[in-house]
Design a protein around this motif. Structure first.
Motif: not given
Length: 624
Positions: A414, A435, A438-439
């Protein structure tokens, strides 16, 4: 300015030991026999050191370089064809009043465009560009010529054309990567980089009589200019010198690799400081005592120098250097931050592209320097876990450094926003929000006094609003998920943002450029008010170069360049008129081919706008 840069070479990890807080100074002890009365660079921890003399400085370069050389040279050779710094992703000012926020105090009003006509990252820090304006005088660079125009009349009028040559009497730039300028008290400082990216020429032109300018100085420096900034009347140029180009041997015969490696190591041992430092006519520009050496051998080897020039006396120069190679830097009004990212390799299509490779340690070292007049003095250092994409990912205000980082081997999958503060000689972690996306990949960041707007993307476009009122406890206030993404964010007041970027399908396939209008009145619930989608396969110029975006607050009009096609390129000015939370768009075709990258829209104090294209300078009609 777009160009293609090829960098091939060994990948060196970037990491930095934690600051140890041990006080000492670079150079001779004050008052010591034969030493200076005060050290040229004051250090207060062990992250950076200094050689006892020039011989020791050279030995430190050679020792680190020997670890990098092999039978084929620098891990296969290193070539860097670079350009002047132009754009990167960024972003964000419209109605009065503060946004609604449960914590209170959040403001988005810090960032505006510079009076020189250039859309800049930081108020009070002008940036070089191909066009500058001061009153009724407009200057532009075109094919190695400095053109001066009077823009007070019914039409722009050419006053003069001055050829900008380097100290050897040849053009300061041949083809890409061109040159850029800043304008200071009636003098233009032009910085051009040679087409091989190995040298730069700083030319000072007196415009007391703009009909007959005078070149008062032209200094050619071996080193690539990667950034030019103006603080008051001080021009700062960041110069990079990478690994030297040496006449390396290559293997042949039964014992070819061993012999080639021994020969190549001998070449490295024979180098002089002129091979490692920026030079003028073969003489190092930087004193040995002004070169700081990192204590971490894994930081990319080379030299990054901050050169300060006084346009009133161009030969009066001050320099500060660090024995690392990095073009990842950010200037605030009183600080210079250098991020020691690992070296990159492969094809790079433009300066400041978001193509950061994670270092082997997963951390990015940061060095902070105080700016005072013409002096650039090291004050603190530290590190962050994660990768920093570009200068727009860094910001400093009120003694707090804020950094947006992407994932690395030391983080989760993240993105994060971190805050750091100077504690003595250390940059220490203060607060963080994790966060974010994320990804996903950070596409744009915009900072304000106590607010960060971060856009990430993989399949949708999350826009995150982060409250930085308390740097030690940043808070994610709200987020908005929509298709596409914004590569550049610009403030339209305290309630509105406009994002220039790409439309995308729900599956994350980009379709063409788009402009999105956001309402951030309530930061816990940011909203997209309107979107303008351009034709398929178009690109928003501001995504690569924010200087191709102009906001006219009085007219409530945004002007931005949109292009289509890689061959047979066409460029338009998109005229976005804002009213009642919506945008009306009018497209005006203005340029074709490679000149599209240099289109500028320059606002004047009179309220008129100058359109600068490849061959023409004219007034742009805002009304269709």
């Amino acid at each position: 300015m777009r160009a293609r840069r090829i960098i091939t070479g060994i990948i060196v990890g970037a990491s930095l030991a934690a600051a140890v807080g041990v006080g000492y100074a670079l150079g001779s002890e004050p008052g010591s026999p034969g030493g200076p009365s005060a050290p040229p660079i004051a250090l207060a921890n062990a992250d950076l050191g200094v050689a006892a003399d020039c011989d020791d400085l050279l030995a430190s370069y050679v020792e680190r370089a020997l670890e990098l050389v092999g039978p084929y040279g620098w891990g296969g050779g290193a070539v860097d064809l670079g350009v002047m710094e132009g754009g990167d992703s960024a972003g964000a000012s419209e109605d009065a009043g503060a946004p609604v926020n449960p914590r209170g105090g959040v403001s988005t009003s810090r960032t505006t465009s510079n009076e020189s006509g250039t859309n800049v990252q930081e108020v009070g820090v002008d940036e070089s560009d191909v066009v500058k304006v001061a009153g009724s005088l407009l200057l532009r660079l075109r094919d190695g010529e400095l053109l001066a125009y009077d823009v007070a009349g019914a039409e722009p009028r050419l006053l003069s054309s001055t050829r900008i040559d380097d100290a050897r009497g040849t053009s300061a730039w041949v083809g890409d990567p061109g040159g850029e300028l800043v304008l200071v008290d009636g003098r233009a400082v032009v910085v051009g980089t040679s087409d091989d990216g190995l040298s730069s020429t700083v030319t000072t032109v007196d415009l007391a009589d703009p009909t007959s300018p005078t070149v008062v100085d032209a200094t050619t420096i071996r080193g690539r200019a990667s950034a030019v900034r103006l603080h008051g009347d001080v021009v700062r140029v960041v110069l990079q010198n990478g690994l030297p180009e040496l006449d390396f041997s290559f293997p042949d015969g039964a014992f070819g690799q061993l012999r080639a490696r021994l020969r190549n190591r001998a070449l490295v041992r024979e180098t002089t400081l002129a091979d490692w430092l920026p030079t003028v006519d073969g003489t190092p520009l930087v004193d040995c005592a002004d070169v700081a050496i990192p204590d971490d051998d894994e930081i990319a080897l080379g030299t990054t120098t901050v050169l300060a020039v006084d346009p009133a006396d161009p030969t009066a120069r001050t320099t500060t250097a660090v024995a690392i190679d990095s073009d990842l830097s950010y200037f605030s009004t009183d600080r210079f931050y250098l991020a020691a990212a690992g070296p990159q390799w492969g094809w790079i299509d433009c300066m400041d592209c978001r193509t950061t490779w994670p270092s082997s340690s997963g951390t990015t070292p940061l060095f902070a320097f105080a700016l005072d007049g013409a002096e650039t003095t090291y004050v603190a250092s530290g590190e962050v876990e994660g990768t920093i994409a570009d200068r727009w990912s860094m910001d400093a205000v009120g003694g707090s450094l804020r950094v947006a980082v992407g994932p690395s081997s030391e983080t989760g999958n993240f993105n994060s926003v971190l805050t750091l503060r100077e504690d003595g000689s250390e940059l220490v972690a203060d607060g963080r929000v994790d966060r974010l996306g994320v990804d996903e990949q950070i596409k744009s960041v915009r900072w304000f006094d106590d607010l960060a707007i971060v856009v990430t993307f993989r399949q949708t476009d999350p826009l995150y609003a982060i409250d930085l009122t308390d740097p030690a406890a940043p808070v994610l206030l709200g987020e908005l998920k929509i298709p596409g993404f914004s590569e550049y964010l610009h403030p339209l007041g305290e309630h509105r943002l406009i994002g220039m970027g790409q439309d995308a399908s729900p599956q994350g396939v980009t379709r063409g450029a788009q402009a999105a209008l956001f309402d951030v009145t309530d930061l816990t619930d940011p909203r997209q008010l309107d979107v303008v989608r351009y034709a398929k396969n178009t690109q928003a110029g501001a995504g690569l170069d924010p200087r191709q975006f102009t906001w006219l607050p009085e007219q409530r009009v945004a002007l931005t360049v949109v292009s289509e096609g890689w061959t047979g390129t066409t460029g338009w000015v998109s005229v976005l008129s804002l009213a009642d939370g919506s945008m009306a768009n009018r497209m005006v075709e203005v340029e074709h081919g490679s000149d599209v990258a240099d289109v500028r829209l320059v606002p004047l104090a009179s309220g008129r706008v100058v359109l600068v294209t490849g061959d023409d300078v004219s007034f742009f009609e805002l009304a269709g």
